[in-house]
Design an enzyme around this catalytic site. Sequence first.
Site, PDB file in Angstrom:
ATOM      1  N   SER A 148       0.862  -1.188   0.000  1.00 33.25           N
ATOM      2  CA  SER A 148       0.000   0.000   0.000  1.00 33.25           C
ATOM      3  C   SER A 148       0.891   1.229   0.000  1.00 33.25           C
ATOM      4  O   SER A 148       1.985   1.198   0.602  1.00 33.25           O
ATOM      5  CB  SER A 148      -0.885   0.022   1.243  1.00 33.25           C
ATOM      6  OG  SER A 148      -1.554   1.278   1.356  1.00 33.25           O
ATOM      7  N   TYR A 208      -1.475  -0.498  10.471  1.00 32.59           N
ATOM      8  CA  TYR A 208      -1.646  -1.055   9.117  1.00 32.59           C
ATOM      9  C   TYR A 208      -0.522  -0.572   8.199  1.00 32.59           C
ATOM     10  O   TYR A 208       0.094  -1.371   7.468  1.00 32.59           O
ATOM     11  CB  TYR A 208      -3.012  -0.623   8.581  1.00 32.59           C
ATOM     12  CG  TYR A 208      -3.250  -0.880   7.113  1.00 32.59           C
ATOM     13  CD1 TYR A 208      -3.663  -2.130   6.661  1.00 32.59           C
ATOM     14  CD2 TYR A 208      -3.071   0.137   6.166  1.00 32.59           C
ATOM     15  CE1 TYR A 208      -3.887  -2.354   5.311  1.00 32.59           C
ATOM     16  CE2 TYR A 208      -3.297  -0.079   4.819  1.00 32.59           C
ATOM     17  CZ  TYR A 208      -3.709  -1.325   4.395  1.00 32.59           C
ATOM     18  OH  TYR A 208      -3.940  -1.554   3.059  1.00 32.59           O
TER      19      TYR A 208
HETATM   20  P1  NAP Z   1     -11.342  -6.375   1.023  1.00 30.76           P
HETATM   21  O1  NAP Z   1     -12.369  -6.193  -0.047  1.00 30.76           O
HETATM   22  O2  NAP Z   1     -11.701  -6.122   2.445  1.00 30.76           O
HETATM   23  O3  NAP Z   1     -10.718  -7.817   0.856  1.00 30.76           O
HETATM   24  C1  NAP Z   1      -9.848  -8.342   1.810  1.00 30.76           C
HETATM   25  C2  NAP Z   1      -9.744  -9.825   1.553  1.00 30.76           C
HETATM   26  O4  NAP Z   1      -8.818 -10.380   2.490  1.00 30.76           O
HETATM   27  C3  NAP Z   1     -11.064 -10.552   1.747  1.00 30.76           C
HETATM   28  O5  NAP Z   1     -11.293 -11.360   0.608  1.00 30.76           O
HETATM   29  C4  NAP Z   1     -10.861 -11.379   3.000  1.00 30.76           C
HETATM   30  O6  NAP Z   1     -11.474 -12.652   2.984  1.00 30.76           O
HETATM   31  C5  NAP Z   1      -9.372 -11.583   2.984  1.00 30.76           C
HETATM   32  N1  NAP Z   1      -8.830 -11.874   4.310  1.00 30.76           N
HETATM   33  C6  NAP Z   1      -8.844 -11.074   5.399  1.00 30.76           C
HETATM   34  N2  NAP Z   1      -8.257 -11.691   6.437  1.00 30.76           N
HETATM   35  C7  NAP Z   1      -7.887 -12.921   5.985  1.00 30.76           C
HETATM   36  C8  NAP Z   1      -7.235 -14.022   6.583  1.00 30.76           C
HETATM   37  N3  NAP Z   1      -6.843 -13.989   7.870  1.00 30.76           N
HETATM   38  N4  NAP Z   1      -7.020 -15.133   5.815  1.00 30.76           N
HETATM   39  C9  NAP Z   1      -7.413 -15.177   4.524  1.00 30.76           C
HETATM   40  N5  NAP Z   1      -8.025 -14.145   3.903  1.00 30.76           N
HETATM   41  C10 NAP Z   1      -8.258 -13.037   4.631  1.00 30.76           C
HETATM   42  O7  NAP Z   1     -10.103  -5.405   0.770  1.00 30.76           O
HETATM   43  P2  NAP Z   1      -9.206  -5.036  -0.513  1.00 30.76           P
HETATM   44  O8  NAP Z   1      -9.153  -3.577  -0.554  1.00 30.76           O
HETATM   45  O9  NAP Z   1      -9.582  -5.806  -1.723  1.00 30.76           O
HETATM   46  O10 NAP Z   1      -7.792  -5.529   0.043  1.00 30.76           O
HETATM   47  C11 NAP Z   1      -6.920  -6.378  -0.658  1.00 30.76           C
HETATM   48  C12 NAP Z   1      -5.491  -5.953  -0.374  1.00 30.76           C
HETATM   49  O11 NAP Z   1      -5.272  -4.648  -0.901  1.00 30.76           O
HETATM   50  C13 NAP Z   1      -5.157  -5.860   1.119  1.00 30.76           C
HETATM   51  O12 NAP Z   1      -3.875  -6.384   1.366  1.00 30.76           O
HETATM   52  C14 NAP Z   1      -5.173  -4.372   1.381  1.00 30.76           C
HETATM   53  O13 NAP Z   1      -4.369  -4.002   2.464  1.00 30.76           O
HETATM   54  C15 NAP Z   1      -4.627  -3.850   0.058  1.00 30.76           C
HETATM   55  N6  NAP Z   1      -4.901  -2.432  -0.204  1.00 30.76           N
HETATM   56  C16 NAP Z   1      -6.171  -1.976  -0.379  1.00 30.76           C
HETATM   57  C17 NAP Z   1      -6.373  -0.627  -0.613  1.00 30.76           C
HETATM   58  C18 NAP Z   1      -7.749  -0.049  -0.828  1.00 30.76           C
HETATM   59  O14 NAP Z   1      -7.895   1.175  -0.842  1.00 30.76           O
HETATM   60  N7  NAP Z   1      -8.776  -0.867  -0.993  1.00 30.76           N
HETATM   61  C19 NAP Z   1      -5.291   0.246  -0.659  1.00 30.76           C
HETATM   62  C20 NAP Z   1      -4.013  -0.258  -0.475  1.00 30.76           C
HETATM   63  C21 NAP Z   1      -3.822  -1.597  -0.252  1.00 30.76           C
HETATM   64  P3  NAP Z   1     -13.099 -12.867   3.130  1.00 30.76           P
HETATM   65  O15 NAP Z   1     -13.655 -12.322   1.847  1.00 30.76           O
HETATM   66  O16 NAP Z   1     -13.315 -14.313   3.271  1.00 30.76           O
HETATM   67  O17 NAP Z   1     -13.514 -12.065   4.300  1.00 30.76           O
END
Ligand code: NAP
Length: 248
Positions: free
Chosen positions: A143, A157
Amino acid sequence: MKKVLVVTGGARGIGAATALAAAAEGYAVCVNYLNHRDEAAGVVAAIKGGGGEAIAVQANVAVESDVVHLFERVDASLGRITALVNNAGVLEKQARIEDMDAERIHRVFSVNVTGSFMCSREAVRRMSTKHGGGGGAIVNISSIASRLGAPGEYVDYAASKAAVDTLTMGLAKEVAAENIRVNAVCPGVIYTDIHASGGEPRRVDRVKSNVPMQRGGYPEEVAKAVLWLLSEDASYTTGAFIDVSGGR
Ligand code: NAP
């Protein structure tokens, strides 16, 4: 060689977009999930509906035995892994450091950092030429928060993503001569459910005026960078970071 990808947290958001994009490029995909079984099944059904191969496997990446089981399921069902996207990630309610307890910090680090280390370990054991593997590629979802610090929201985070950056640098060098490339994608603010877990579902729209491009990003835009780093087009790229952040 058959292309086999594991996407952690592949049921929703950036992980789901990555799984779907990878399947369209011919990968057999393991969609790992924690709680959202129906969403994982939906991604698998979409891939199969398009003629692709996919499985959904429940595993908590923060639990070592779950991670071992996840990769054993992939071995048995899809074959030897060639690609890993360490995407599973969590953040907690927006708070200042003076209001954080150790349990919260541990929860964030155990998923974002320990989970990425454990999944990388299992991938390297299978991909490395040192272990008789044919090589592969790992992409970590970091991120831009690792450089911005996320003050007043979630410095824990941001710090966990800085650890993911260091994992990327160190592992890339450790396995570079073993035919494994390790890179990271650093998203900015992307429209996914993660902001709701921080307590502010509409956070992207609040902060988008700080983004030079004046908008939030979409999971599919992040997935495109991930797919490039996984591909042979990135054959001389390792230890690299691609920002997908609208210029921030
Ligand atoms: P999201 O929609 O909340 O998805 C997070 C995913 O992680 C979900 O599918 C969840 O599984 C899974 N997860 C959480 N804890 C877990 C665990 N202990 N074991 C296995 N799976 C787990 O969020 P997202 O934005 O797509 O995030 C994906 C990545 O992008 C993350 O690493 C996040 O930090 C990074 N990111 C996001 C943003 C943003 O603005 N969205 C910005 C920078 C970085 P379930 O579906 O089963 O709950």
